[in-house]
Enzyme design. Structure first.
Site, short mmCIF file in Angstrom:
data_model
loop_
_atom_site.label_atom_id
_atom_site.label_comp_id
_atom_site.label_asym_id
_atom_site.label_seq_id
_atom_site.Cartn_x
_atom_site.Cartn_y
_atom_site.Cartn_z
N CYS A 14 0.85 -1.19 0.00
CA CYS A 14 0.00 0.00 0.00
C CYS A 14 0.89 1.25 0.00
O CYS A 14 1.43 1.63 1.03
CB CYS A 14 -0.94 0.01 1.20
SG CYS A 14 -2.03 1.47 1.21
N CYS A 28 -0.12 4.13 2.42
CA CYS A 28 0.15 3.81 3.83
C CYS A 28 1.64 3.82 4.12
O CYS A 28 2.07 4.31 5.17
CB CYS A 28 -0.48 2.46 4.19
SG CYS A 28 -2.28 2.47 4.11
#
Length: 177
Positions: A133, A136
């Site tokens: 991700c 993130c």
């Protein structure tokens, strides 16, 4: 590290490099503190969905880290299992309309860790790297640096996460034969 060493011995010859990397990342020179090293390893084993690797790491860490570190590692793995899917979707879809919508996903543990904020963010960064991700990873890396950790610690945490993930896969190589 008797439990982890027992698992390391099960890594097949095809993954010899992983066997060697596991030993060096867990016992070699690192910028990570003991808490950070074990927390990253445990969170990464959970993210890699390897119960026996998680159990070995938790067992071996019991004599060197506080139980709060393990709890934060578990929390990071659980929260990132949710967040990495959600935020990766928002990034991949590329529509502002989705980014404008509130997530409405509880993440209270990130604000109130059992051990400390910087380490919980580092554990979350490692799991986010495993899950791929981008949003993130960038957000946790920024927060980790703002809390006084170094780029060397970020690098060593992701290197350890990669090794733990590869270990989980390596332990399954001969399991299907």
């Amino acid at each position: 590290m008797p439990a982890t060493e027992a698992l390391r011995a099960l890594i097949p010859e095809a993954a010899k490099d992983i066997r060697l990397n596991l030993q060096s990342t867990l016992t070699g020179t690192s910028s990570l503190t003991t808490d950070q090293k074990w927390g990253v390893a445990i969170a990464s084993a959970i993210a890699a969905r390897s119960p026996r690797l998680r159990a070995a790491l938790v067992s071996d860490s019991a004599s060197v880290v506080d139980a709060k570190v393990v709890e934060d590692a578990k929390a990071a793995a659980a929260l990132m299992a949710m967040n990495n899917v959600y935020y990766r979707f928002r990034h991949m879809i590329g529509k502002q309309t989705y980014s404008d919508k509130p997530a409405r996903l509880r993440m209270n543990r990130l604000a109130a860790p059992a051990h400390n904020k910087a380490d919980l963010e580092l554990f979350s960064l490692a799991v986010s790297a495993i899950h791929g991700c981008e949003m993130c990873v960038q957000a946790h890396e920024k927060t980790v640096l703002e809390h006084g950790l170094s780029e060397d610690q970020v690098h060593d945490a992701v290197r350890l996460a990669a090794t733990i993930h590869a270990t989980a896969i390596s332990l399954e190589i001969d399991a299907t034969e």
